[in-house]
Design an enzyme around this catalytic site. Structure first.
Site, mmCIF file in Angstrom:
data_model
loop_
_atom_site.group_PDB
_atom_site.id
_atom_site.type_symbol
_atom_site.label_atom_id
_atom_site.label_comp_id
_atom_site.label_asym_id
_atom_site.label_seq_id
_atom_site.Cartn_x
_atom_site.Cartn_y
_atom_site.Cartn_z
ATOM 1 N N THR A 1 -16.378 -17.330 4.326
ATOM 2 C CA THR A 1 -17.827 -17.264 3.524
ATOM 3 C C THR A 1 -17.696 -15.866 2.956
ATOM 4 O OG1 THR A 1 -18.624 -18.737 5.500
ATOM 5 C CG2 THR A 1 -20.235 -17.536 3.941
ATOM 6 N N LYS B 1 -8.004 -14.347 1.349
ATOM 7 C CA LYS B 1 -7.347 -13.323 1.581
ATOM 8 C C LYS B 1 -6.103 -13.335 2.297
ATOM 9 C CE LYS B 1 -11.160 -11.066 3.345
ATOM 10 N NZ LYS B 1 -11.925 -10.225 3.741
ATOM 11 N N SER C 1 -11.123 8.697 -0.082
ATOM 12 C CA SER C 1 -11.327 7.576 1.259
ATOM 13 C C SER C 1 -12.515 7.809 2.156
ATOM 14 C CB SER C 1 -9.993 7.751 2.201
ATOM 15 O OG SER C 1 -8.940 7.308 1.316
ATOM 16 N N GLU D 1 0.826 -1.221 -0.067
ATOM 17 C CA GLU D 1 -0.062 -0.068 0.216
ATOM 18 C C GLU D 1 0.706 1.380 -0.050
ATOM 19 O OE1 GLU D 1 -3.758 -0.583 2.377
ATOM 20 O OE2 GLU D 1 -2.398 -2.045 3.272
ATOM 21 N N SER E 1 -6.416 -2.980 1.574
ATOM 22 C CA SER E 1 -6.796 -2.584 0.349
ATOM 23 C C SER E 1 -6.962 -3.491 -0.538
ATOM 24 C CB SER E 1 -5.570 -1.450 -0.183
ATOM 25 O OG SER E 1 -5.318 -0.452 0.650
#
Length: 369
Positions: A227, A190, A331, A21, A196
């Site tokens: 899930t 993930k 943002s 990031e 991000s």
């Protein structure tokens, strides 16, 4: 660099970093620096390059391509900084000259992601005796690791997305059918400690599952399989220390499969932010109460953004907690506070004030017998 003017405090802004990031952090720095009240603060700008080196920056030219999210980068610098631990006026040393920089009164870090948001820089600032915006070491570390976040929230009885945690060493033996049977399809995979939406994949079958694991494990040694929740994406902004306030709720309307990195930061117009979110008052109030509870139980302070899923059955599920939310022009965190009556300059000022307040409270804690 000159000493801070009489009556002013010196604020260090940290940006860049070694994480995926890095570029987002650079974009966040622009808005934070522009919002600082120059009647109250003189600035020390610290750019952290992709090798983790701290460099002293000049405000006039510290970024290349600042208006291009795809090309933005730190200007090259050889003014590297060294640090001096302890309650010491010589906290930071310019290596090129050997001279100490003016003492820093408070730091505002927008070092998103690993090696910036995970407690490491927070620990260093603690060692240097510099108050800082954002949660302390423990809160930062726990919130950065999504697996640990879920464990703490579950233990407190707060709702989280069902998931399975996998480690790289065990990945070859993972049974897709067993996980799909437990969590259903589709799945999201993930990295545990990325932000991000970096390394995140949506999975529909066994082939996609193995490919998504390979991607996620390039960014972390630990991965979450979650899930896929069919619901609205709602976000709240939390601000405070012992008595945190919660903003109005906002909703993300993403046109992509999910709210991915490019959607967030590169593809203008691909995601809509609805602020305030169109919610029944009772649902909005419940979301804000859960956000406040999550902030407290995770050991957060000063600021955090708490993200939720809201299902058609009005089930509220915490997705994640971000302790250094984005401060780019698009943002959610600053936009939520603007909609709640706190504009960008006053928000930045309030965050700095909260950091100094926390440091004063911490000074009352005994460190010897």
């Amino acid at each position: 660099m000159e000493q801070a003017e009489k009556g002013k405090q010196r604020l260090a802004v940290l940006f860049g970093g070694q994480s995926t990031e890095h570029e987002v952090s650079l974009r966040s720095s622009i808005n934070v620096i522009n919002a600082v009240d120059r009647q109250k603060f003189d600035l020390t700008l610290i750019g952290v390059d992709k090798r983790g080196r701290w460099t002293l920056c000049n405000e006039a030219d510290y970024l290349l391509y600042p208006d291009d999210p795809a090309r933005i980068k730190l200007s090259p610098s050889t003014r590297y900084l060294a640090v001096v631990p302890g309650q010491n006026a010589a906290q930071l040393i310019d290596i090129s000259s050997g001279k100490a920089l003016p003492a820093v009164d408070v730091a505002f870090s927008v070092l998103h992601g690993a090696a910036g948001e995970d407690g490491s820089v927070q620990g260093l600032l603690r060692v240097l005796g510099i108050p800082f915006v954002g949660p302390d070491v423990l809160g930062s570390a726990v919130c950065m690791d999504k697996d640990m976040t879920k464990r703490v929230l579950r233990d407190a009885g707060l709702p989280v997305t069902p998931s399975v945690t996998l480690h790289r060493a065990d990945s070859a033996a993972v049974d897709f059918d067993a996980i799909a049977g437990q969590l259903g399809l589709p799945l999201f995979i993930k990295p545990a400690s990325q932000g991000s939406s970096v390394g995140v994949s949506k999975v529909l079958d066994a082939a996609g599952f193995r490919q998504a694991l390979d991607v996620a494990f390039t960014f972390d040694h630990k991965v979450l399989v979650e899930t896929a929740i069919n619901g609205r994406e709602i976000e709240t902004a939390v601000l405070g220390n012992d008595s945190p306030a919660v903003s109005v709720c906002g909703e993300i309307l993403a046109n992509d499969e999910f709210y991915a990195y490019d959607t967030k930061y590169l593809n203008d117009g691909q995601a809509g932010l609805v602020i305030p979110a169109q919610l029944e008052r009772a649902v909005s109030d419940e979301l804000r109460l859960i956000a406040q509870a999550a902030f407290r139980v995770l050991g957060c302070a000063v600021m955090a953004r708490v993200d939720f899923f809201l299902t058609q059955d009005r089930e509220i599920i915490i997705n994640e907690v971000n302790t250094i939310p984005g401060f780019t022009s698009i943002s959610m965190y600053p936009k939520l506070w603007e909609a709640s009556g706190l504009d960008y300059p006053r928000l930045v000022d309030k965050l700095i004030t909260l950091a100094l307040d926390r440091a004063r409270d911490a000074a009352d804690i005994k460190t010897d017998r």
